[in-house]
Motif scaffolding. Structure first.
Motif, PDB file in Angstrom:
ATOM      1  N   PRO A   1      42.289  17.873  41.855  1.00  0.00           N
ATOM      2  CA  PRO A   1      42.604  19.130  42.799  1.00  0.00           C
ATOM      3  C   PRO A   1      41.738  20.228  42.740  1.00  0.00           C
ATOM      4  N   VAL A   2      40.980  20.149  41.931  1.00  0.00           N
ATOM      5  CA  VAL A   2      39.865  21.433  41.658  1.00  0.00           C
ATOM      6  C   VAL A   2      38.511  20.927  42.334  1.00  0.00           C
ATOM      7  N   TRP A   3      37.896  19.905  42.049  1.00  0.00           N
ATOM      8  CA  TRP A   3      36.645  19.383  43.066  1.00  0.00           C
ATOM      9  C   TRP A   3      36.168  18.156  42.605  1.00  0.00           C
ATOM     10  N   SER A   4      36.199  17.598  44.065  1.00  0.00           N
ATOM     11  CA  SER A   4      35.711  16.129  44.509  1.00  0.00           C
ATOM     12  C   SER A   4      35.416  16.397  45.748  1.00  0.00           C
ATOM     13  N   ASP A   5      33.901  16.073  45.764  1.00  0.00           N
ATOM     14  CA  ASP A   5      33.202  16.192  46.705  1.00  0.00           C
ATOM     15  C   ASP A   5      31.349  16.099  46.611  1.00  0.00           C
ATOM     16  N   LYS A   6      30.699  16.088  47.210  1.00  0.00           N
ATOM     17  CA  LYS A   6      29.628  16.160  47.626  1.00  0.00           C
ATOM     18  C   LYS A   6      29.073  17.116  46.732  1.00  0.00           C
ATOM     19  N   MET A   7      27.652  17.592  46.242  1.00  0.00           N
ATOM     20  CA  MET A   7      27.566  18.315  45.592  1.00  0.00           C
ATOM     21  C   MET A   7      25.852  18.179  44.950  1.00  0.00           C
ATOM     22  N   ALA A   8      24.953  19.262  45.344  1.00  0.00           N
ATOM     23  CA  ALA A   8      23.462  19.390  45.330  1.00  0.00           C
ATOM     24  C   ALA A   8      23.603  19.950  43.792  1.00  0.00           C
ATOM     25  N   ALA A   9      23.468  18.569  42.292  1.00  0.00           N
ATOM     26  CA  ALA A   9      23.407  18.997  41.525  1.00  0.00           C
ATOM     27  C   ALA A   9      22.329  18.469  40.120  1.00  0.00           C
ATOM     28  N   LEU A  10      22.491  18.807  39.489  1.00  0.00           N
ATOM     29  CA  LEU A  10      21.705  18.085  38.393  1.00  0.00           C
ATOM     30  C   LEU A  10      22.395  17.862  37.321  1.00  0.00           C
TER      31      LEU A  10
ATOM     32  N   LEU B   1      26.504  25.015  44.721  1.00  0.00           N
ATOM     33  CA  LEU B   1      27.099  24.941  46.281  1.00  0.00           C
ATOM     34  C   LEU B   1      27.157  25.891  47.532  1.00  0.00           C
ATOM     35  N   ILE B   2      26.665  27.131  47.115  1.00  0.00           N
ATOM     36  CA  ILE B   2      26.093  28.077  48.491  1.00  0.00           C
ATOM     37  C   ILE B   2      24.840  28.449  47.794  1.00  0.00           C
ATOM     38  N   ASP B   3      24.312  28.986  48.699  1.00  0.00           N
ATOM     39  CA  ASP B   3      23.137  29.691  48.178  1.00  0.00           C
ATOM     40  C   ASP B   3      22.675  30.435  49.939  1.00  0.00           C
ATOM     41  N   THR B   4      23.561  31.450  50.372  1.00  0.00           N
ATOM     42  CA  THR B   4      23.750  31.773  51.500  1.00  0.00           C
ATOM     43  C   THR B   4      22.695  32.281  52.424  1.00  0.00           C
ATOM     44  N   ASN B   5      21.635  33.209  51.988  1.00  0.00           N
ATOM     45  CA  ASN B   5      20.937  33.860  51.893  1.00  0.00           C
ATOM     46  C   ASN B   5      19.558  33.190  51.585  1.00  0.00           C
ATOM     47  N   ARG B   6      18.982  31.680  50.919  1.00  0.00           N
ATOM     48  CA  ARG B   6      17.984  30.962  50.826  1.00  0.00           C
ATOM     49  C   ARG B   6      17.040  31.926  49.945  1.00  0.00           C
ATOM     50  N   THR B   7      15.728  32.278  50.597  1.00  0.00           N
ATOM     51  CA  THR B   7      14.201  32.063  49.572  1.00  0.00           C
ATOM     52  C   THR B   7      14.302  33.911  49.713  1.00  0.00           C
ATOM     53  N   TYR B   8      15.038  34.290  51.153  1.00  0.00           N
ATOM     54  CA  TYR B   8      14.901  36.246  50.923  1.00  0.00           C
ATOM     55  C   TYR B   8      16.547  36.333  51.704  1.00  0.00           C
ATOM     56  N   ASP B   9      17.105  37.836  50.689  1.00  0.00           N
ATOM     57  CA  ASP B   9      18.085  38.620  51.451  1.00  0.00           C
ATOM     58  C   ASP B   9      17.907  38.987  53.113  1.00  0.00           C
ATOM     59  N   THR B  10      18.311  39.238  53.132  1.00  0.00           N
ATOM     60  CA  THR B  10      18.718  40.308  54.435  1.00  0.00           C
ATOM     61  C   THR B  10      18.088  41.627  54.774  1.00  0.00           C
ATOM     62  N   THR B  11      18.011  42.230  53.685  1.00  0.00           N
ATOM     63  CA  THR B  11      17.393  43.587  53.542  1.00  0.00           C
ATOM     64  C   THR B  11      16.253  43.379  51.943  1.00  0.00           C
TER      65      THR B  11
END
Length: 489
Positions: free
Chosen positions: A140-149, A169-179
């Motif tokens: 019930p906590v985590w059962s799914d795909k994950m980009a992981a090592l 699990l999430i990297d919203t801005n990826r390489t550069y932040d918005t400012t």
């Protein structure tokens, strides 16, 4: 002419390189397909979506195809690529005219064993399932795909092993932040499990820590209506006050910290020493944002237990129960429900929960086990004719949540944080019955019939007259009949 010669030369070189690759690499393919028609009446007990802004179609046909290709260099090294196509007939990929092709990457990981050892290292998009006893499907906590090592290693042969890993699990801005101001826009997870197996007993203590950034986009990206419960991180990780005001500078439940840690500790247990009587149990505690504002914190427990008797040839009787902490009367002191992220949990293929249904999308009532408690029984693996099996399951559950807290959250914070039929107050109950049948036409081809009925009782002072009245007009019932074919190769 020169152009034609160049193209011919390039094609010859490509074919030669492909031939060499095939000579050095073995390719194995596995996969599955399912096609089924699904009649569903009374989704969310109203026939509407959870916010009451859309109405349901009673019948649709779903199709899913998954292909998994293993590129094997030797017994110690491989790469797996998994692709998936899934939609309803007449929509997206399965539209007759001008289809929208939607092939998804389902898995993509490199896996190898450290030379001379049984230590297995996997890097990439992979299945990560936190430990759970087998009666209750998955975590019930985590059962799914994950980009992981992840790393798996035996510590004591046939007795003790370790699984550990890191996932982003999430990297919203990826390489550069918005400012030019750096912000915390990631959600990371670190996990560890130590499976212990001795004769007649298996225990798996485990833990996970997740670091949640204040500027991460936690909204769930799947816009299909059947996935609207969506395990939306705003709802599953945070308190009601935080979900409504997480990034605001002021307001109840605002996050003052750039990053908040969440953690879970638990254990999965299976006892087979008294075979044919077997016992199963899980204990989980989770908490997060404890060092932030009082209204932002969230913590809670969930436990489950079950037993089965496997001594009969024609049926396996099972009984089970679960309990989870619920919200108290106040929203300003945070949440008393266990935080979670990707939940697939449920016993006996129950129609109430998102769990082991073979005919997956649009298959159940998506009730949350978190904040509720219940009991149930199942007659599993019933077989009276060769190649034909049945399962009959009944579950009854009630809420552990204060009606006052849910009413306040819906009125003043977020109307979609709690949903009728998904979250229950202490004055509400649900019951569900499902009868499922599978006939093996061939060894890898099955005809599957899944049926379900659910009934609930809801509090008008919490959910409002419009929603409760609509549920009353349907007798507070929901029905599902799904029939289809599944093929595995």
């Amino acid at each position: 002419m020169k152009t034609m010669k160049s193209l011919a030369l390039a094609a010859a070189l490509l074919m030669g390189a492909t031939t060499l690759a095939h000579a050095a690499t073995e390719v194995k393919m596995t996969g599955d397909a399912r096609v089924y028609g699904n009649f569903f009446e009374g989704r969310n007990f109203t026939g509407w979506n959870k916010t009451g802004t859309k109405t349901e179609d009673n019948f649709e046909i779903w199709e899913r195809f998954r292909l998994r290709s293993d590129f094997i260099a030797n017994e110690g090294v491989k790469f797996r690529l998994g692709i998936k196509v899934e939609d309803t007939w007449g929509h997206g990929t399965f539209t007759a005219a001008n289809p929208e092709t939607a092939v998804q990457v389902d898995l993509a990981y490199l896996q190898f064993k450290y030379p001379g050892t049984d230590i297995e290292i996997t890097a990439g998009l992979q299945d990560v399932n936190l430990p759970q006893s087998s009666m209750f499907y998955m975590s019930p906590v985590w059962s799914d795909k994950m980009a992981a090592l992840t790393i798996k290693a035996p510590l004591i042969e046939n007795t003790l092993s370790v699984l550990t890993g890191f996932g982003r699990l999430i990297d919203t801005n990826r390489t550069y932040d918005t400012t030019t101001t750096q912000v915390a826009d990631e959600l990371d997870a670190y996990f560890l499990a130590l499976p212990v197996t001795i004769e007649g007993f298996k225990a798996t203590p485990w833990g996970m820590v997740s670091v949640a950034g204040r500027n991460t986009d936690y909204a769930y990206k799947d816009t299909t209506d059947v996935a609207e419960w969506g395990n939306n991180f705003n709802n599953t990780l945070m308190s009601a006050a935080s979900a409504a005001n997480r990034t605001s500078a002021t307001g109840l439940g605002r996050w003052k910290n750039d990053q908040n840690p969440y953690y879970w500790v638990g254990g999965a247990f299976e006892v087979t020493a008294l075979d044919p009587v077997k016992f199963y149990a899980d204990v989980i505690y989770g908490a997060g944002a404890a060092g932030d504002t009082k209204a932002a914190k969230r913590e809670g427990w969930m436990v489950d237990a079950g037993a089965e008797y496997t001594g009969f040839d024609m049926v396996t009787p099972q009984v089970f129960a679960f309990w989870s902490t619920g919200e108290d009367k106040s929203t300003s002191n945070g949440s008393e429900r266990m935080p979670y992220m990707r939940s697939y949990w449920g016993p006996g293929n129950s129609f109430l929960f998102d769990n082991s249904q073979e005919l997956g999308k649009g298959s159940n009532m998506y009730v949350s086990p978190v904040g509720n408690y219940g009991i149930g029984a199942s007659l599993n693996k019933m077989t009276f004719i060769e190649n034909l099996t049945h399962r009959l399951t009944f579950v009854y559950l009630r809420g552990n949540n204060s009606a006052r807290a849910i009413r306040y959250a819906r009125t003043y914070l977020s109307n979609s944080y709690f949903s009728m039929g998904h979250d229950l107050t202490t004055n509400e109950y649900l019951m569900g019955l499902n009868f499922d049948t599978k006939y093996m036409i061939y060894e890898n081809l099955a005809a599957v019939l899944e049926t379900g009925w659910a009934h609930g009782q809801f509090q008008e002072s919490v959910w409002g007259h419009r929603m409760v009245s609509q549920a009353d007009s349907l007798g507070n019932n929901a029905w599902k009949v799904a029939f289809g074919l599944t093929y595995k190769f």
